[in-house]
Design a protein around this motif. Structure first.
Motif, PDB file in Angstrom:
ATOM      1  N   UNK A  62       0.839  -1.190   0.000  1.00  0.00           N
ATOM      2  CA  UNK A  62       0.000   0.000   0.000  1.00  0.00           C
ATOM      3  C   UNK A  62       0.879   1.248   0.000  1.00  0.00           C
ATOM      4  N   UNK A  63       0.520   2.225  -0.817  1.00  0.00           N
ATOM      5  CA  UNK A  63       1.262   3.484  -0.881  1.00  0.00           C
ATOM      6  C   UNK A  63       0.721   4.509   0.110  1.00  0.00           C
ATOM      7  N   UNK A  64      -0.492   4.287   0.583  1.00  0.00           N
ATOM      8  CA  UNK A  64      -1.099   5.197   1.551  1.00  0.00           C
ATOM      9  C   UNK A  64      -1.504   4.403   2.791  1.00  0.00           C
ATOM     10  N   UNK A  65      -1.444   5.025   3.964  1.00  0.00           N
ATOM     11  CA  UNK A  65      -1.794   4.297   5.186  1.00  0.00           C
ATOM     12  C   UNK A  65      -3.279   3.968   5.256  1.00  0.00           C
ATOM     13  N   UNK A  66      -3.575   2.843   5.887  1.00  0.00           N
ATOM     14  CA  UNK A  66      -4.964   2.482   6.144  1.00  0.00           C
ATOM     15  C   UNK A  66      -5.572   3.422   7.169  1.00  0.00           C
ATOM     16  N   UNK A  67      -4.779   3.752   8.182  1.00  0.00           N
ATOM     17  CA  UNK A  67      -5.215   4.706   9.197  1.00  0.00           C
ATOM     18  C   UNK A  67      -4.004   5.120  10.022  1.00  0.00           C
ATOM     19  N   UNK A  68      -4.180   6.153  10.808  1.00  0.00           N
ATOM     20  CA  UNK A  68      -3.134   6.618  11.708  1.00  0.00           C
ATOM     21  C   UNK A  68      -3.707   6.747  13.116  1.00  0.00           C
ATOM     22  N   UNK A  69      -2.826   6.703  14.114  1.00  0.00           N
ATOM     23  CA  UNK A  69      -3.234   6.982  15.490  1.00  0.00           C
ATOM     24  C   UNK A  69      -2.050   7.536  16.258  1.00  0.00           C
ATOM     25  N   UNK A  70      -2.320   8.132  17.404  1.00  0.00           N
ATOM     26  CA  UNK A  70      -1.281   8.757  18.212  1.00  0.00           C
ATOM     27  C   UNK A  70      -1.305   8.180  19.625  1.00  0.00           C
ATOM     28  N   UNK A 129       1.385   5.230  11.651  1.00  0.00           N
ATOM     29  CA  UNK A 129       0.613   4.975  10.452  1.00  0.00           C
ATOM     30  C   UNK A 129       0.637   3.478  10.163  1.00  0.00           C
ATOM     31  N   UNK A 130      -0.531   2.920   9.928  1.00  0.00           N
ATOM     32  CA  UNK A 130      -0.658   1.490   9.671  1.00  0.00           C
ATOM     33  C   UNK A 130      -0.950   1.278   8.191  1.00  0.00           C
ATOM     34  N   UNK A 131      -0.095   0.495   7.543  1.00  0.00           N
ATOM     35  CA  UNK A 131      -0.241   0.131   6.138  1.00  0.00           C
ATOM     36  C   UNK A 131      -0.596  -1.360   6.054  1.00  0.00           C
TER      37      UNK A 131
END
Length: 287
Positions: A3-11, A259-261
């Motif tokens: 994947x070139x873009x993350x599925x989602x992000x979190x902090x 970031x989760x890919x």
């Protein structure tokens, strides 16, 4: 396929150690929240991994709520209990109850799904005995460990990463946990916990507690599963070279952006004081 873009992000942040009276603790949290929001307004979750307040008092929880309400952040927030939540020293039951009332939880351990991915939150159920080296250690009941074992067994069959959070780090893992006796005994049931989490692909275990600078080596350890220091919002600490620890940066404030890919997890350390990435803490963990 990569994947070139993350599925989602979190902090992830920890060790806020806010009190009603300490305005600096309010300012540090507000500054971190603003910075994280500017980095990614669409972040899927904010996780506060223990030591939300420094004294365990209801008034400090109320002030924490005020600060959170006054600052921009994702609406999805998740909390774990740390050792400082017990510091009013009026017993385990009232200490835990104040945390549960603030976090709107039924127990100090629970599971949630974020963007379809499993997030597991653990928490100490006791504090003490006071006056011993294990005063601030995590105590995980047999019930909690059995529950965790069941959850992990189910996730063993999946192909998603599993994100696990507990305030205290496992002994002899991250930087400093082998140097100081305080951290060598940081989780009473450490062997049981390590056994449950081992042997399962793509486990990510997050802990705070030490306040140790994310620039130290071994702030991420990848065996037998990935263990991650989440930094500290309030004060940065390090070993003093004489078997103890000390504040090395009273202005410091650090946390994580992830970031989760499909094929990796990207973990970036953030210096909130300087609003800069921590160059020593930039990790790509393949899945």
């Amino acid at each position: 396929m990569k994947s070139e873009t993350p599925l989602f992000s979190f902090t992830v942040i920890s060790d806020i150690q806010l009190t009603n009276e300490n305005e600096l603790s309010h300012q540090k949290l507000a500054h971190a929240l603003q910075d994280l929001y500017e980095l990614d307004k669409n972040s899927s979750a904010l996780i506060m991994n223990g030591d939300l307040v420094a004294d365990g008092k209801k008034q400090s929880y109320e002030k924490l709520s005020e600060v959170l309400e006054s600052c921009p952040h994702t609406q999805e927030m998740y909390f774990t209990i740390g050792n400082h939540e017990f510091f009013q020293n009026d017993g385990n039951v009232p200490s835990i109850q104040r945390f549960l009332e603030f976090s709107k939880l039924d127990k100090v351990y629970y599971e949630r799904k974020i963007a379809g991915h499993p997030f597991i939150f653990l928490g100490s159920e006791s504090w003490g005995p006071v006056g011993t080296i294990t005063k601030d250690s995590a105590v995980l009941s047999e019930e909690q460990l059995d529950w965790l074992s069941e959850r992990m067994e189910e996730h063993r069959q999946g192909d998603m990463p599993v994100f696990v959070f507990l305030h205290q780090p496992l002994p002899y893992s991250l930087y400093g946990t082998d140097l100081l006796e305080y951290y060598q005994k940081g989780i009473i049931q450490s062997d049981e916990l390590k056994n449950i989490l081992s042997g399962i692909d793509n486990v990510f275990y997050f802990s705070g507690h030490s306040h140790f600078d994310l620039r130290f080596p071994n702030s991420i350890v990848k065996e037998p599963f990935t263990m991650i220091n989440t930094g500290a919002i309030y004060d940065i600490w390090g070993p003093d070279g004489e078997g103890h620890e000390k504040v090395i940066d009273s202005t410091g404030s650090q946390g994580l952006f992830l970031q989760v890919y499909t094929d990796k997890v990207v973990i970036k350390g953030r210096d909130f004081t300087k609003k800069q990435w921590i160059s020593e803490y930039q990790h790509n963990i393949p899945l």
